[in-house]
Design a protein around this motif. Structure first.
Motif, PDB file in Angstrom:
ATOM      1  N   ALA A 176       0.804  -1.225   0.000  1.00 31.95           N
ATOM      2  CA  ALA A 176       0.000   0.000   0.000  1.00 31.95           C
ATOM      3  C   ALA A 176       0.833   1.270   0.000  1.00 31.95           C
ATOM      4  O   ALA A 176       0.287   2.361  -0.120  1.00 31.95           O
ATOM      5  CB  ALA A 176      -0.935   0.007   1.211  1.00 31.95           C
ATOM      6  N   ARG A 177       2.139   1.150   0.138  1.00 34.26           N
ATOM      7  CA  ARG A 177       3.020   2.322   0.154  1.00 34.26           C
ATOM      8  C   ARG A 177       4.356   1.920  -0.469  1.00 34.26           C
ATOM      9  O   ARG A 177       4.559   0.766  -0.829  1.00 34.26           O
ATOM     10  CB  ARG A 177       3.248   2.827   1.594  1.00 34.26           C
TER      11      ARG A 177
ATOM     12  N   LYS B 185       4.629  -0.341  -3.565  1.00 35.24           N
ATOM     13  CA  LYS B 185       3.222  -0.619  -3.903  1.00 35.24           C
ATOM     14  C   LYS B 185       3.079  -1.840  -4.805  1.00 35.24           C
ATOM     15  O   LYS B 185       2.402  -1.804  -5.829  1.00 35.24           O
ATOM     16  CB  LYS B 185       2.575   0.607  -4.551  1.00 35.24           C
TER      17      LYS B 185
END
Length: 218
Positions: free
Chosen positions: A188-189, A192
């Motif tokens: 999610a970061r 990714k």
């Protein structure tokens, strides 16, 4: 002989901490809910939001209660978790030289990465051990995995914590722990990469020295 359990007995009564043990620890709990609430309120302010806004005014309390639940394992050492779930059955059939395995697969847990406080999800833990004159109740293996994961953790350390606790409870030095998980700090970061999964193995005793034993778990 290999006992491969993937049945509902491990979740029939839910994975809950022993209430009597918990009551005895009440005054020693590591989690400070008041400090968490204050800190979350400050984070809301630091993000540029109004901490008194309707949608977030109760968020500090909600997060504090959530953290008390999802980080429950931080209140206990590995030794205390072993004591909490120390339910074994004597079995003279098993001795130090036997080749029989107990193997519980695909225990679903979750944890939080200590580097980013990011969720480790879709996590499955599989635990194998060679009994040495006693066996642990199968549901206790799932409970141990759940409690070890409910900490600020590394996936590698979860495997080591589970192996240590299983050793303490069963008296067996022959323990293997396999974990697979997705890490939101990767999905999610940062990079990714939503499809990335991490696999770890913790091998102790004969699982490290006898490849044939390890091959039986595949």
């Amino acid at each position: 002989m290999t006992f491969d359990c993937n049945c509902s007995c491990t979740s029939l009564f839910g994975i809950r901490i022993n209430e009597e043990y918990n009551a005895g620890k009440e005054q020693e709990m590591a989690i400070n809910k008041d400090l968490i609430k204050e800190s979350i309120r400050n984070i809301i302010i630091a993000l540029g939001d109004d901490p008194n806004r309707e949608g977030v005014k109760d968020t500090p309390d909600r997060v504090a209660r959530m953290y008390e639940e999802v980080f429950e394992g931080m209140n206990y050492t590995n030794e205390e978790i072993a004591e909490m779930f120390n339910k074994t059955f004597d079995e003279d059939y098993y001795d130090a030289n036997n080749q029989d395995l107990v193997y519980v697969k695909d225990i679903e847990v979750f944890s939080y990465c200590e580097h980013h406080l990011a969720l480790m999800y879709d996590m499955k833990v599989s635990v194998a051990y060679i009994p040495n004159q006693k066996v642990i109740g199968l549901s206790k293996i799932a409970r141990i995995a759940d409690m070890a994961a409910k900490r600020l953790q590394l996936q590698e350390r979860i495997g080591n914590d589970i192996a240590e606790i299983i050793e303490r409870v069963t008296g067996s030095q022959d323990v293997a722990v396999f974990i697979e998980a997705s890490h939101s700090c990767m999905t999610a970061r940062g990079i990714k990469n939503a499809s990335a999964k991490t696999y770890t193995q913790t091998l102790r005793g004969r699982f490290r020295t006898e490849p044939d034993l390890l091959a039986r778990l595949k």
